[in-house]
Motif scaffolding. Structure first.
Motif, PDB file in Angstrom:
ATOM      1  N   MET A  23     -24.208 -22.994 -30.437  1.00 17.61           N
ATOM      2  CA  MET A  23     -25.609 -23.319 -30.705  1.00 17.61           C
ATOM      3  C   MET A  23     -25.997 -24.652 -30.093  1.00 17.61           C
ATOM      4  O   MET A  23     -27.096 -24.805 -29.559  1.00 17.61           O
ATOM      5  CB  MET A  23     -25.846 -23.349 -32.225  1.00 17.61           C
ATOM      6  CG  MET A  23     -25.880 -21.969 -32.853  1.00 17.61           C
ATOM      7  SD  MET A  23     -27.257 -21.006 -32.220  1.00 17.61           S
ATOM      8  CE  MET A  23     -26.444 -19.529 -31.769  1.00 17.61           C
ATOM      9  N   GLU A  24     -25.059 -25.568 -30.172  1.00 17.41           N
ATOM     10  CA  GLU A  24     -25.343 -26.873 -29.570  1.00 17.41           C
ATOM     11  C   GLU A  24     -25.570 -26.743 -28.072  1.00 17.41           C
ATOM     12  O   GLU A  24     -26.451 -27.377 -27.499  1.00 17.41           O
ATOM     13  CB  GLU A  24     -24.179 -27.837 -29.838  1.00 17.41           C
ATOM     14  CG  GLU A  24     -24.133 -28.390 -31.266  1.00 17.41           C
ATOM     15  CD  GLU A  24     -25.270 -29.352 -31.555  1.00 17.41           C
ATOM     16  OE1 GLU A  24     -25.612 -30.154 -30.664  1.00 17.41           O
ATOM     17  OE2 GLU A  24     -25.850 -29.297 -32.653  1.00 17.41           O
ATOM     18  N   GLU A  25     -24.757 -25.900 -27.492  1.00 15.64           N
ATOM     19  CA  GLU A  25     -24.914 -25.660 -26.048  1.00 15.64           C
ATOM     20  C   GLU A  25     -26.323 -25.154 -25.755  1.00 15.64           C
ATOM     21  O   GLU A  25     -27.015 -25.621 -24.854  1.00 15.64           O
ATOM     22  CB  GLU A  25     -23.903 -24.601 -25.575  1.00 15.64           C
ATOM     23  CG  GLU A  25     -22.494 -25.128 -25.374  1.00 15.64           C
ATOM     24  CD  GLU A  25     -22.432 -26.092 -24.210  1.00 15.64           C
ATOM     25  OE1 GLU A  25     -21.808 -27.145 -24.340  1.00 15.64           O
ATOM     26  OE2 GLU A  25     -23.080 -25.777 -23.174  1.00 15.64           O
ATOM     27  N   VAL A  26     -26.678 -24.150 -26.530  1.00 14.10           N
ATOM     28  CA  VAL A  26     -28.011 -23.559 -26.332  1.00 14.10           C
ATOM     29  C   VAL A  26     -29.079 -24.621 -26.503  1.00 14.10           C
ATOM     30  O   VAL A  26     -30.033 -24.733 -25.718  1.00 14.10           O
ATOM     31  CB  VAL A  26     -28.230 -22.392 -27.327  1.00 14.10           C
ATOM     32  CG1 VAL A  26     -29.674 -21.933 -27.265  1.00 14.10           C
ATOM     33  CG2 VAL A  26     -27.279 -21.255 -27.020  1.00 14.10           C
ATOM     34  N   LYS A  27     -28.863 -25.422 -27.569  1.00 20.13           N
ATOM     35  CA  LYS A  27     -29.847 -26.444 -27.844  1.00 20.13           C
ATOM     36  C   LYS A  27     -29.954 -27.419 -26.661  1.00 20.13           C
ATOM     37  O   LYS A  27     -31.041 -27.749 -26.208  1.00 20.13           O
ATOM     38  CB  LYS A  27     -29.477 -27.203 -29.132  1.00 20.13           C
ATOM     39  CG  LYS A  27     -30.532 -28.219 -29.508  1.00 20.13           C
ATOM     40  CD  LYS A  27     -30.123 -29.025 -30.711  1.00 20.13           C
ATOM     41  CE  LYS A  27     -29.415 -30.281 -30.214  1.00 20.13           C
ATOM     42  NZ  LYS A  27     -29.179 -31.241 -31.300  1.00 20.13           N
ATOM     43  N   LYS A  28     -28.804 -27.850 -26.171  1.00 18.43           N
ATOM     44  CA  LYS A  28     -28.852 -28.803 -25.063  1.00 18.43           C
ATOM     45  C   LYS A  28     -29.550 -28.224 -23.852  1.00 18.43           C
ATOM     46  O   LYS A  28     -30.361 -28.874 -23.198  1.00 18.43           O
ATOM     47  CB  LYS A  28     -27.421 -29.217 -24.674  1.00 18.43           C
ATOM     48  CG  LYS A  28     -26.813 -30.230 -25.563  1.00 18.43           C
ATOM     49  CD  LYS A  28     -26.225 -31.384 -24.762  1.00 18.43           C
ATOM     50  CE  LYS A  28     -25.820 -32.509 -25.710  1.00 18.43           C
ATOM     51  NZ  LYS A  28     -25.015 -32.082 -26.882  1.00 18.43           N
ATOM     52  N   ALA A  29     -29.204 -26.967 -23.585  1.00 25.82           N
ATOM     53  CA  ALA A  29     -29.838 -26.315 -22.437  1.00 25.82           C
ATOM     54  C   ALA A  29     -31.346 -26.298 -22.606  1.00 25.82           C
ATOM     55  O   ALA A  29     -32.116 -26.623 -21.680  1.00 25.82           O
ATOM     56  CB  ALA A  29     -29.294 -24.901 -22.269  1.00 25.82           C
ATOM     57  N   ALA A  30     -31.732 -25.894 -23.815  1.00 26.40           N
ATOM     58  CA  ALA A  30     -33.173 -25.838 -24.073  1.00 26.40           C
ATOM     59  C   ALA A  30     -33.815 -27.205 -23.911  1.00 26.40           C
ATOM     60  O   ALA A  30     -34.903 -27.340 -23.338  1.00 26.40           O
ATOM     61  CB  ALA A  30     -33.421 -25.282 -25.478  1.00 26.40           C
ATOM     62  N   GLU A  31     -33.129 -28.228 -24.415  1.00 26.97           N
ATOM     63  CA  GLU A  31     -33.691 -29.581 -24.303  1.00 26.97           C
ATOM     64  C   GLU A  31     -33.886 -29.996 -22.854  1.00 26.97           C
ATOM     65  O   GLU A  31     -34.931 -30.499 -22.457  1.00 26.97           O
ATOM     66  CB  GLU A  31     -32.777 -30.585 -25.015  1.00 26.97           C
ATOM     67  CG  GLU A  31     -33.109 -30.767 -26.469  1.00 26.97           C
ATOM     68  CD  GLU A  31     -32.079 -31.658 -27.170  1.00 26.97           C
ATOM     69  OE1 GLU A  31     -32.205 -31.793 -28.400  1.00 26.97           O
ATOM     70  OE2 GLU A  31     -31.182 -32.185 -26.484  1.00 26.97           O
ATOM     71  N   THR A  32     -32.837 -29.757 -22.078  1.00 26.98           N
ATOM     72  CA  THR A  32     -32.939 -30.143 -20.672  1.00 26.98           C
ATOM     73  C   THR A  32     -34.083 -29.425 -19.983  1.00 26.98           C
ATOM     74  O   THR A  32     -34.897 -30.033 -19.280  1.00 26.98           O
ATOM     75  CB  THR A  32     -31.632 -29.797 -19.914  1.00 26.98           C
ATOM     76  OG1 THR A  32     -30.537 -29.831 -20.808  1.00 26.98           O
ATOM     77  CG2 THR A  32     -31.424 -30.725 -18.751  1.00 26.98           C
ATOM     78  N   GLU A  33     -34.081 -28.134 -20.242  1.00 24.97           N
ATOM     79  CA  GLU A  33     -35.147 -27.357 -19.625  1.00 24.97           C
ATOM     80  C   GLU A  33     -36.513 -27.901 -20.006  1.00 24.97           C
ATOM     81  O   GLU A  33     -37.392 -28.079 -19.155  1.00 24.97           O
ATOM     82  CB  GLU A  33     -35.049 -25.901 -20.087  1.00 24.97           C
ATOM     83  CG  GLU A  33     -34.449 -24.973 -19.044  1.00 24.97           C
ATOM     84  CD  GLU A  33     -34.409 -23.544 -19.555  1.00 24.97           C
ATOM     85  OE1 GLU A  33     -33.317 -22.987 -19.634  1.00 24.97           O
ATOM     86  OE2 GLU A  33     -35.518 -23.034 -19.875  1.00 24.97           O
ATOM     87  N   PHE A  34     -36.650 -28.128 -21.281  1.00 26.56           N
ATOM     88  CA  PHE A  34     -37.953 -28.576 -21.769  1.00 26.56           C
ATOM     89  C   PHE A  34     -38.362 -29.893 -21.126  1.00 26.56           C
ATOM     90  O   PHE A  34     -39.511 -30.083 -20.735  1.00 26.56           O
ATOM     91  CB  PHE A  34     -37.930 -28.692 -23.296  1.00 26.56           C
ATOM     92  CG  PHE A  34     -39.271 -29.052 -23.855  1.00 26.56           C
ATOM     93  CD1 PHE A  34     -39.504 -30.317 -24.402  1.00 26.56           C
ATOM     94  CD2 PHE A  34     -40.318 -28.148 -23.831  1.00 26.56           C
ATOM     95  CE1 PHE A  34     -40.753 -30.644 -24.914  1.00 26.56           C
ATOM     96  CE2 PHE A  34     -41.569 -28.482 -24.334  1.00 26.56           C
ATOM     97  CZ  PHE A  34     -41.785 -29.733 -24.884  1.00 26.56           C
ATOM     98  N   GLU A  35     -37.387 -30.775 -21.026  1.00 28.08           N
ATOM     99  CA  GLU A  35     -37.708 -32.047 -20.400  1.00 28.08           C
ATOM    100  C   GLU A  35     -38.108 -31.885 -18.948  1.00 28.08           C
ATOM    101  O   GLU A  35     -39.077 -32.508 -18.490  1.00 28.08           O
ATOM    102  CB  GLU A  35     -36.503 -32.989 -20.495  1.00 28.08           C
ATOM    103  CG  GLU A  35     -36.708 -34.095 -21.480  1.00 28.08           C
ATOM    104  CD  GLU A  35     -35.375 -34.546 -22.046  1.00 28.08           C
ATOM    105  OE1 GLU A  35     -34.583 -35.072 -21.255  1.00 28.08           O
ATOM    106  OE2 GLU A  35     -35.149 -34.317 -23.252  1.00 28.08           O
ATOM    107  N   GLN A  36     -37.358 -31.026 -18.270  1.00 27.12           N
ATOM    108  CA  GLN A  36     -37.708 -30.804 -16.867  1.00 27.12           C
ATOM    109  C   GLN A  36     -39.125 -30.260 -16.739  1.00 27.12           C
ATOM    110  O   GLN A  36     -39.920 -30.710 -15.916  1.00 27.12           O
ATOM    111  CB  GLN A  36     -36.725 -29.824 -16.241  1.00 27.12           C
ATOM    112  CG  GLN A  36     -35.394 -30.446 -15.921  1.00 27.12           C
ATOM    113  CD  GLN A  36     -34.398 -29.396 -15.481  1.00 27.12           C
ATOM    114  OE1 GLN A  36     -34.513 -28.220 -15.823  1.00 27.12           O
ATOM    115  NE2 GLN A  36     -33.410 -29.813 -14.714  1.00 27.12           N
ATOM    116  N   ILE A  37     -39.362 -29.275 -17.586  1.00 23.78           N
ATOM    117  CA  ILE A  37     -40.688 -28.655 -17.531  1.00 23.78           C
ATOM    118  C   ILE A  37     -41.767 -29.698 -17.804  1.00 23.78           C
ATOM    119  O   ILE A  37     -42.769 -29.776 -17.082  1.00 23.78           O
ATOM    120  CB  ILE A  37     -40.802 -27.498 -18.533  1.00 23.78           C
ATOM    121  CG1 ILE A  37     -39.929 -26.344 -18.073  1.00 23.78           C
ATOM    122  CG2 ILE A  37     -42.247 -27.057 -18.675  1.00 23.78           C
ATOM    123  CD1 ILE A  37     -39.938 -25.193 -19.044  1.00 23.78           C
TER     124      ILE A  37
END
Lengths: 369, 585
Positions: free
Chosen positions: A303-317
């Motif tokens: 879940m943490e992995e997913v969360k991190k991925a989502a965070e990065t993506e969101f920031e990029q976006i």
């Protein structure tokens, strides 16, 4: 749109501001557009012919660049709706200004689309653009796999997400503002379309009047009859010129402010879609965070992995989105002002021309015995 | 329209020199000396010119004659000389001058007659140079049958040119205007009273400038009276505007909305045109009813105007035409002129109707355009309000304002189209109906004549029978009847010829007037269009200036400042003349 500084390495081998849609060929039900662009190397031009499906192909390719970070934060230049040779009333309504005239407004809209794509820092790097503009063969027609860039209107449940409160004030403001503006611009465009349609009707009626007057002309040597006939003929000419005046007023309206409002309206829609994508990502992120918190130790790492991925993506976006928004705001203001100024200029010209013409007619009438 | 409003005709550009008989309106206000007409009095000089003492006599005679109510111009006084009726005193005086002694002598000689004749002579232009002309127009009013000594010999066929020449000499010096519609009374008994102002230099009126208040039914009543009298003469009597129950009800109920305002304005303009046509008609002007209408303070309420409701007028004419067509005796037209003309008139009426339809649709479109432009202006204003960018917002709001003004412009243009063309066409369609009526009158006269002839024939046969049967007493009666009918036949024949003459003259006059009328209206229209284009031009250039100012001073929304930019963004901003260095976060 505004010129991008050429430092950003562009894959394109043409001058982005030289792209023109010069002609449209009708072959039964299909429309083929001729696109001309100047080579960067200065050695000549590219002439390619494309159908509307080719444009869609291009757009699909642009949408499906998943490897580009933050691609979802891009405000994609809007492609006009599909044109039809024998258009139904629904599609005419959908096209709005672009349905008027002899394809000229539509070609201009396509031109704008291509220019916007070519000048876009991120989008112009896509190979599909180069292929589209330069390859003499038609680009592939295969449908690209479905991507998440579906239109807003499709998913009903997604609509709930649209109202989701934002974490960032900048973006919240932008969303609210965009909502208001989209509505206003659409309304303004519609009302202006009504105005133009009425102007065209007036032009037609003037033509009828002018023709009907010719029927009043009678042969004969009776001086009074001749006088009356002369009056009728002259009046018929006057109304011909009124008709021309009206026609060019309507044309100018379409080509300047009409196109401007139309583009603005579509662009607002595009911005709205981009913001929506970001909001969806935000929802996803928040869900991921919640999941990560609530997760049992077994799944926690995942879940943490997913969360991190989502965070990065969101920031990029968000990063890309901010840039895009700023660029968009600047560009759109200038575009609208350009449209307004050229509208006024055209009106001035037409008013002056018709004033001159009326003067002439007046002189003729006064001089008539 | 509860309050009285100063109704001016539609806002056309400054009044220009009008043709005689058609006048423009400047501001119409008070009754006294204030000149409400466009000055068109180049005839006044003629009045001042010195004249033989006949002038003095004439003037005093007129004044003391005072019989403005009675028929000033009687029928020919048995003078074997051809007469020509004109009401233009200036013409009289100039004629007197140039025709020298013979004319003057005659004029003077006649002055010693009784009042009636005095009046009559004052209007006579003894055109000795036109001995062949016999374009006699029967004046309106009761015929002085006694003084009517027929002189068929004088009725020579006139060439068309002579008729036309005489037409050209007719000139008028009466200006009328209809202004200030005011609602009088309340509820369903309310009506609108108009001020009818006259300015004239004709001596037959009591004063030079005067005005009265009249209501719509008064105008209709005038028409009724005129058509009854003139029906035997073949004059083209201008038809009045039509009644409109719907329009009037709205006004009565007291709504002040633009449509009832427009209705009253249309009616006012139509009444004015109607009166102008009446007074520019030489023989109608002589009619005491016309003068009474213009001068008398209180007019008895006109009744019998029901017949003229709605499209009643044209229906009436068409009914009459049908009756004539059903005549069993078909006329042997010796003069193809009448047949041809009649056909022309009918064709023209058809054409004008078609034109009218087209103009109507044009006007509707213009009105639609007004509405659409107004709506668009509002949506632009809303867009401007929601716009963040202050410069753009200002630009849009200003543009919305400009658009709003353009809506007014379009409205004016629509009104202009309407007033000028639609009304003009409508007027002429009705006028052509009147022309047709006039032809019908001639047919009726012919019919009467033929019937009289056949009656005479029967009487002669009866007399022959009596002769054979040898009944002296009845014979005497028969002989008397024959004489009577012979006289009638002669009279009717003369009537017929006379009407023919009149009709010809009238039609010629009508065509001239029509060409002039159309031309002047079109000039007005073009001038109005020109003005509106110029105003549009002006507004667009102001609009454009404002926009350009906005483009130069492009204000940037504040929140841009808070965020870091990528380097090329910075450079781009600087390229556009705005310094960012101070702003970098």
């Amino acid at each position: 749109m505004m010129e991008e500084v050429k430092e950003a390495a562009s894959v394109l081998s043409v001058h982005d501001d030289s792209i023109r849609v010069t002609e449209v060929l009708k072959d039964g039900d299909t429309l083929t557009f001729i696109i001309v662009s100047q080579k960067l190397s200065g050695t000549g031009e590219y002439h390619v012919d494309r159908t509307y499906e080719d444009f869609e192909w291009l757009q699909q390719h642009l949408f499906s660049q998943e490897d580009v970070p933050g691609i979802q934060g891009v405000i994609f230049p809007p492609l006009p709706a599909k044109p039809q040779v024998n258009a139904s009333s629904r599609s005419i309504k959908q096209l709005g200004f672009l349905a008027l005239g002899e394809c000229q407004p539509y070609c201009k809209a396509l031109e704008a689309f291509l220019q916007q794509v070519a000048t876009h820092t991120i989008l112009s790097k896509n190979k599909a653009v180069e292929v589209f503009l330069t390859s003499s063969d038609p680009p592939g027609r295969q449908k690209v796999k479905k991507n998440i860039f579906n239109r807003l209107s499709q998913a009903v449940e997604e609509m709930r997400k649209e109202g989701h409160k934002d974490v960032d004030e900048f973006f919240q403001n932008e969303r609210d503002h965009n909502l208001v503006l989209t509505g206003c611009t659409k309304t303004a465009a519609e009302k202006f379309l009504d105005v133009v349609a009425t102007e065209q009707k007036i032009a037609v009626a003037c033509g009828h009047f002018s023709t009907a007057l010719h029927l009043c002309v009678e042969p004969g040597e009776d001086p009074d009859k001749q006088a009356f006939s002369r009056v009728c003929v002259k009046l018929s000419e006057v109304f011909e010129s009124i008709k021309k005046n009206m026609t060019s007023v309507a044309e100018n309206n379409v080509n300047t402010l009409g196109l401007g409002l139309d583009l603005e309206s579509r662009y607002q829609e595009a911005e709205r879609e981009m913001l929506f994508r970001r909001t969806c990502k935000l929802v996803e992120l928040e869900n991921a965070r919640r999941n990560a918190e609530k997760a049992k130790p077994v799944k926690k790492a995942a879940m943490e992995e997913v969360k991190k991925a989502a965070e990065t993506e969101f920031e990029q976006i968000s990063g890309v989105a901010k840039q895009e928004i700023e660029r968009f705001q600047g560009a759109r203001v200038e575009m609208l002002q350009q449209a307004l100024v050229s509208w006024c200029e055209k009106q001035l010209l037409t008013a002056k021309e018709s004033a001159d013409q009326f003067n002439q007619h007046l002189e003729v009438f006064r001089g008539m015995a | 329209m509860a309050a009285s409003s100063d109704r001016n005709p539609p806002p056309f550009p400054t009044a220009e020199e009008s043709e005689p008989g058609l006048c423009d309106m400047a501001d119409a206000d008070s009754d006294e000396g204030e000149d409400i007409f466009v000055s068109n009095s180049h005839y006044s000089t003629l009045l001042i010119s010195p004249c033989p003492n006949g002038l003095q006599t004439v003037m005093t005679a007129r004044l003391c004659g005072g019989c403005l109510q009675s028929n000033p111009v009687s029928v020919s006084r048995g003078v074997s000389q051809p007469d020509r009726v004109t009401e233009e005193p200036s013409d009289l005086f100039s004629e007197e001058e140039e025709a020298a002694s013979s004319t003057a002598a005659k004029a003077n000689g006649v002055h010693s007659d009784d009042d009636n004749d005095l009046f009559a002579d004052a209007n006579v232009e003894l055109s000795t140079d036109k001995s062949g002309s016999s374009a006699r127009k029967e004046p309106s009013g009761p015929r002085h049958a006694s003084s009517f000594t027929p002189s068929p010999a004088a009725m020579q066929p006139t060439s068309l040119e002579q008729l036309e020449e005489e037409e050209a000499k007719d000139s008028f010096d009466v200006d009328v205007a209809v202004t200030n519609p005011e609602k009088v009374g309340d509820g369903m008994n309310a009506y609108v009273a108009y001020k009818v102002s006259t300015r004239t230099s004709l001596p037959m009126f009591r004063s030079k400038v005067f005005s009265v208040r009249r209501r719509f039914s008064d105008f209709l009543g005038l028409y009724e009276k005129l058509s009854v009298k003139q029906s035997l003469h073949g004059c083209i009597i201008p038809p009045p505007p039509e009644k409109s129950v719907v329009g009037m009800t709205k006004v009565k109920v007291g709504m002040d909305d633009p449509s009832s305002v427009e209705f009253v304005e249309r009616r006012r303009a139509a009444l004015e045109r109607y009166l102008q046509r009446v007074v520019s008609h030489p023989s109608l002007l002589q009619d005491p009813d016309v003068r009474e209408f213009l001068e008398r303070e209180d007019l008895p309420r006109a009744v019998n105007t029901q017949a003229l409701s709605g499209a009643g007028f044209l229906k009436m004419i068409n009914k009459a035409s049908d009756a004539v067509n059903k005549m069993t005796i078909k006329m042997n037209e010796s003069d193809t002129w009448f047949e041809d003309k009649f056909q022309e008139v009918e064709n023209e009426e058809q054409q004008l109707r078609k034109l009218h339809v087209v103009v109507d649709s044009l006007v509707n479109h213009r009105k639609e355009l007004c509405g659409n432009t107004a709506v668009f202006a509002k949506s632009l204003a809303m867009l401007g309000n929601s716009e963040d960018n202050t410069a753009l917002s200002r630009a849009l709001s200003q543009l919305a304002e400009v658009e709003d003004k353009m809506e007014q412009l379009h409205q004016e243009e629509a009104a202009s189209d309407f007033f000028i063309f639609a009304e003009l066409l409508g007027d002429y369609i009705r006028l052509l109906g009147a022309v047709r009526g006039c032809f019908d009158q001639r047919m009726r006269a012919w019919q009467r004549w033929q019937e009289a002839q056949s009656t005479l024939q029967k009487k002669r046969e009866a007399e022959a029978k009596l002769l054979w049967a040898n009944k002296p007493d009845k014979l005497q009666q028969a002989k008397e009847e024959i004489t009577e009918w012979e006289a009638r036949v002669t009279q009717y024949e003369r009537d017929f010829d006379r009407i023919g003459m009149t009709v010809r003259k009238e039609v010629l006059r009508f065509e001239k007037e029509k060409a002039k009328d159309f031309k002047s209206q079109i000039i007005k229209y073009l001038e109005a269009m020109l003005q509106s284009q110029q105003r549009l031009h002006q507004r667009c250039s102001t609009g454009k200036c404002d926009l350009e100012v906005c483009v130069v001073k492009r204000a940037v929304p504040s929140f841009y400042i808070r965020y870091a930019r990528t380097s090329h963004e910075q450079r781009r901003q600087t390229k556009n003349g705005e310094s960012r260095s101070a702003v970098l976060a």
